[in-house]
Design a protein around this motif. Sequence first.
Motif, PDB file in Angstrom:
ATOM      1  N   GLU A  76      -3.593  -7.843  -4.083  1.00 50.81           N
ATOM      2  CA  GLU A  76      -4.391  -7.097  -3.113  1.00 50.81           C
ATOM      3  C   GLU A  76      -3.695  -7.110  -1.753  1.00 50.81           C
ATOM      4  O   GLU A  76      -3.610  -6.088  -1.079  1.00 50.81           O
ATOM      5  CB  GLU A  76      -5.798  -7.687  -3.013  1.00 50.81           C
ATOM      6  N   SER A  79      -0.308  -4.886  -2.256  1.00 53.25           N
ATOM      7  CA  SER A  79      -0.393  -3.455  -2.558  1.00 53.25           C
ATOM      8  C   SER A  79      -1.705  -2.807  -2.148  1.00 53.25           C
ATOM      9  O   SER A  79      -1.878  -1.605  -2.330  1.00 53.25           O
ATOM     10  CB  SER A  79      -0.207  -3.226  -4.062  1.00 53.25           C
ATOM     11  N   VAL A  81      -4.507  -3.110  -3.612  1.00 51.36           N
ATOM     12  CA  VAL A  81      -5.315  -2.739  -4.772  1.00 51.36           C
ATOM     13  C   VAL A  81      -6.145  -3.950  -5.192  1.00 51.36           C
ATOM     14  O   VAL A  81      -5.603  -5.030  -5.431  1.00 51.36           O
ATOM     15  CB  VAL A  81      -4.417  -2.281  -5.943  1.00 51.36           C
ATOM     16  N   LEU A 176       4.636   8.196  -8.120  1.00 54.44           N
ATOM     17  CA  LEU A 176       3.319   8.055  -8.763  1.00 54.44           C
ATOM     18  C   LEU A 176       2.903   9.290  -9.533  1.00 54.44           C
ATOM     19  O   LEU A 176       2.275   9.192 -10.579  1.00 54.44           O
ATOM     20  CB  LEU A 176       2.229   7.777  -7.715  1.00 54.44           C
ATOM     21  N   PRO A 223       4.849   3.990  -3.360  1.00 55.49           N
ATOM     22  CA  PRO A 223       3.657   3.254  -3.786  1.00 55.49           C
ATOM     23  C   PRO A 223       3.886   2.452  -5.071  1.00 55.49           C
ATOM     24  O   PRO A 223       4.874   2.657  -5.769  1.00 55.49           O
ATOM     25  CB  PRO A 223       2.632   4.354  -4.020  1.00 55.49           C
ATOM     26  N   SER A 224       2.946   1.552  -5.374  1.00 57.21           N
ATOM     27  CA  SER A 224       2.995   0.781  -6.620  1.00 57.21           C
ATOM     28  C   SER A 224       2.109   1.459  -7.657  1.00 57.21           C
ATOM     29  O   SER A 224       1.067   2.024  -7.332  1.00 57.21           O
ATOM     30  CB  SER A 224       2.484  -0.626  -6.361  1.00 57.21           C
ATOM     31  N   GLU A 227      -1.822   1.294  -8.044  1.00 58.96           N
ATOM     32  CA  GLU A 227      -2.800   2.244  -7.503  1.00 58.96           C
ATOM     33  C   GLU A 227      -3.443   3.101  -8.591  1.00 58.96           C
ATOM     34  O   GLU A 227      -4.486   3.696  -8.380  1.00 58.96           O
ATOM     35  CB  GLU A 227      -2.138   3.150  -6.444  1.00 58.96           C
ATOM     36  N   LYS A 231      -8.209   4.041 -12.340  1.00 64.07           N
ATOM     37  CA  LYS A 231      -8.422   5.498 -12.269  1.00 64.07           C
ATOM     38  C   LYS A 231      -8.478   6.035 -13.693  1.00 64.07           C
ATOM     39  O   LYS A 231      -7.770   6.962 -14.052  1.00 64.07           O
ATOM     40  CB  LYS A 231      -7.267   6.156 -11.497  1.00 64.07           C
TER      41      LYS A 231
END
Length: 380
Positions: A76, A79, A81, A176, A223-224, A227, A231
Amino acid sequence: MSANLPLRPDLEGEKPYGAPELDVPVRLNVNENPYPPSAAVVESIATAVARAAQGLNRYPERDFPRLREALADYLEAESGVHLALEQIWAANGSNEVMLHVLQAFGGPGRTCLTFTPTYSMYPEYARDTLTDYTTRPRRKDFTLDVEAVAAAIKELRPAVVILASPNNPTGTALPLKDISRILEAARGHGPMLGAEVGSPARASDCIVVIDEAYAEFRRSGVPSALELLGKDNPHLAVTRTMSKAFGAAGLRLGYLAADRALVDALRIVRLPYHLSAITQAAALAALSHRDELMAQVASLRDERDALVAWLRAQGLTAYESDANFVLFGPFPDRDAVWRSLLEAGVLIRVVGPEGFLRASIGTPGEMERLRSALAAAVRK
Ligand SMILES: *Cc1c(COP(=O)(O)O)cnc(C)c1O
């Protein structure tokens, strides 16, 4: 008497994996963090291990909730998240985590798909779990042609696709939107299930493993894949490790973030108590010093970008890297260059496409020795 052992026929002639372990002053061959832990970190690990030693008559925590919680906290912070501890899994290096993935989802008649050049351990996880191993090429610049990836998944129905991002040995990170597209193609294109037991066949999802062993070195704005968890991607697994940016390769602690159902599948195949009480204690202590352990990540990134620029100024090709290593060349005889560096006390790695070499990023002093040894080798 010579041994007459019933070795599996597919292991006949196989060699144990590993880069040469040579005692050389400048070791830039296995992408370690060159900075050892500080005295304060060492002290805190030693105290935690001493405490764990007092309870060594007992088996360790089998599913190590405290360590999983600490890893979730770290992710967290790193990243942004948020993940529940049930979404985290860990083992003795991310190598073992990925072996768990293939033990749970691979096996005879199933396929693991990767895109080369990539990490040379992947075929070993497949071999050891009797999973078919299929590779397809990356583009000339080592990026992935996502539509080709999607087509290969649809054609092969692999159980597992492993994509390293940043990729080893090339340093290439995956955008991504490409990972999202691959996750979409993977849905319903894993192995067919049910037919074996006489029920109507149904299509499973192919597991997509994004191996983020080098994620902390990514350039800003990259980004990683974390993320994309949560989803609606129950078939995504993101692996990480404390071996690289975290500067704790000797600890052997790798981990994975995924949907809980995926993690629960890995818990079936892990050996009971696979993470020793000593490892758990040392990892927890190390994680409490994360800022200190990762203090050099920014300067390692700067050294990396400086090395790429220097190599290019020498007229060589050096690939953009989001990791802590650089792939460069081409050399008419890369083995000769490798040997000449070794004679100068600098160990790097012969890996990747013909003519290319890979060097990990070390301290500024080590980088200086690499540059001067390389300049001399090229002049020869
Ligand atoms: C170094 C590396 C790993 C990490 O292995 P550990 O078992 O965690 O030390 C995983 N994937 C890639 C691509 C690597 O280069």
